[in-house]
Design a protein around this motif. Sequence first.
Motif, PDB file in Angstrom:
ATOM      1  N   TYR A   1       0.999  -1.127  -0.093  1.00  0.00           N
ATOM      2  CA  TYR A   1      -0.146  -0.038   0.063  1.00  0.00           C
ATOM      3  C   TYR A   1       0.905   1.356  -0.022  1.00  0.00           C
TER       4      TYR A   1
ATOM      5  N   VAL B   1       0.139   4.843   1.795  1.00  0.00           N
ATOM      6  CA  VAL B   1      -0.380   5.712   2.721  1.00  0.00           C
ATOM      7  C   VAL B   1       0.202   7.236   2.923  1.00  0.00           C
TER       8      VAL B   1
ATOM      9  N   GLN C   1       0.331  11.133   4.560  1.00  0.00           N
ATOM     10  CA  GLN C   1      -0.421  11.963   5.854  1.00  0.00           C
ATOM     11  C   GLN C   1       0.229  13.336   5.738  1.00  0.00           C
TER      12      GLN C   1
ATOM     13  N   LEU D   1      -4.022   9.865   8.886  1.00  0.00           N
ATOM     14  CA  LEU D   1      -3.678   9.115   7.846  1.00  0.00           C
ATOM     15  C   LEU D   1      -4.504   9.003   7.019  1.00  0.00           C
TER      16      LEU D   1
ATOM     17  N   TYR E   1      -5.576   6.760   3.461  1.00  0.00           N
ATOM     18  CA  TYR E   1      -5.151   5.591   2.272  1.00  0.00           C
ATOM     19  C   TYR E   1      -4.944   6.155   0.733  1.00  0.00           C
TER      20      TYR E   1
ATOM     21  N   ALA F   1      -3.394   0.663  -3.375  1.00  0.00           N
ATOM     22  CA  ALA F   1      -2.627  -0.708  -3.138  1.00  0.00           C
ATOM     23  C   ALA F   1      -2.640  -1.403  -4.192  1.00  0.00           C
TER      24      ALA F   1
ATOM     25  N   PHE G   1      -5.864  -0.391  -6.687  1.00  0.00           N
ATOM     26  CA  PHE G   1      -7.055   0.059  -6.096  1.00  0.00           C
ATOM     27  C   PHE G   1      -6.520   1.458  -5.575  1.00  0.00           C
TER      28      PHE G   1
ATOM     29  N   TYR H   1       3.832   7.221   2.942  1.00  0.00           N
ATOM     30  CA  TYR H   1       4.446   5.830   3.438  1.00  0.00           C
ATOM     31  C   TYR H   1       4.138   4.779   2.640  1.00  0.00           C
TER      32      TYR H   1
ATOM     33  N   GLY I   1      -4.800  -6.949   4.380  1.00  0.00           N
ATOM     34  CA  GLY I   1      -5.855  -5.755   4.436  1.00  0.00           C
ATOM     35  C   GLY I   1      -5.101  -4.842   5.876  1.00  0.00           C
ATOM     36  N   TYR I   2      -4.658  -5.262   6.600  1.00  0.00           N
ATOM     37  CA  TYR I   2      -4.240  -4.481   7.812  1.00  0.00           C
ATOM     38  C   TYR I   2      -2.449  -4.239   7.413  1.00  0.00           C
ATOM     39  N   LEU I   3      -1.954  -3.226   7.756  1.00  0.00           N
ATOM     40  CA  LEU I   3      -0.681  -2.921   7.345  1.00  0.00           C
ATOM     41  C   LEU I   3       0.296  -3.224   8.582  1.00  0.00           C
ATOM     42  N   GLU I   4       1.149  -4.259   8.226  1.00  0.00           N
ATOM     43  CA  GLU I   4       2.071  -4.785   9.157  1.00  0.00           C
ATOM     44  C   GLU I   4       3.205  -4.067   9.433  1.00  0.00           C
TER      45      GLU I   4
ATOM     46  N   TRP J   1       5.781  -0.872   8.085  1.00  0.00           N
ATOM     47  CA  TRP J   1       5.894   0.500   7.492  1.00  0.00           C
ATOM     48  C   TRP J   1       7.184   1.267   7.245  1.00  0.00           C
ATOM     49  N   GLY J   2       7.259   1.782   5.962  1.00  0.00           N
ATOM     50  CA  GLY J   2       8.500   2.398   5.937  1.00  0.00           C
ATOM     51  C   GLY J   2       8.398   3.929   6.748  1.00  0.00           C
TER      52      GLY J   2
END
Lengths: 117, 107
Positions: A35, A37, A39, A45, A47, A50, A59, A95, A102-105, A107-108
């Motif tokens: 994904y 995301v 900010q 945040l 979205y 993806a 998407f 990011y 689906g959930y974001l494990e 992140w950069g």
Amino acid sequence: EVQLVESGGGLVQPGGSLRLSCAASGFTFSNYGVYWVRQAPGKGLEYVSAITSSGDSTFYANSVKGRFTISRDNLKNTLYLQMGGLTTEDMAVYYCARSGNGYLEYWGQGTLVTVSS
Amino acid sequence: EIVMTQSPATLSVSPGERATLSCRASQSVSSSLAWYQQKLGQAPRLLIYGASTRATGIPARFSGSGSETDFTLTISSLQSEDFAIYYCQQYNNWPRTFGQGTKLEIK
């Protein structure tokens, strides 16, 4: 160790284009959806986009549909976001994140996009 | 698009006390709900997914509950490192959507 490193941010004029990259390491990149995301300064945040593990499906948020294109190169373990028609509303830290269904494990640390003349 | 609404916007709690954060979806998201913690200048960190499953390495003082449209994140005994902004996110529908965040501050 899972690592995601974004690059490509910077200053761009309104109406301009920019391509962000996200280099992945520490896991089998081709097995995971990823994904973007963003900010905006001082905001929450949002979205953006993806892409599935194979790249077959993409998407987009309504706010960027038709202006941004997400893609990936599984041989280079890299995610991209091609951004066009940029406005001040697109100014944000972007990011990349690895999806765990689906959930974001993971992140950069993000890359900052500034839109200004 | 599913709208996620978090309350309160700001929560003031003393260290050692319990904090309860709420997230409401404008339509059912089943249990496809995640919570993230973000500290100033840092990327978000996944705390909870599937509404109630703690992510790897997340302390047991963090717990999530709820389903369909109403969800809660509870931090049982606040530590100094827990003061941050918390976001919920639904991943049941496209586009994915986040709540606007709850800022947890020291009382």
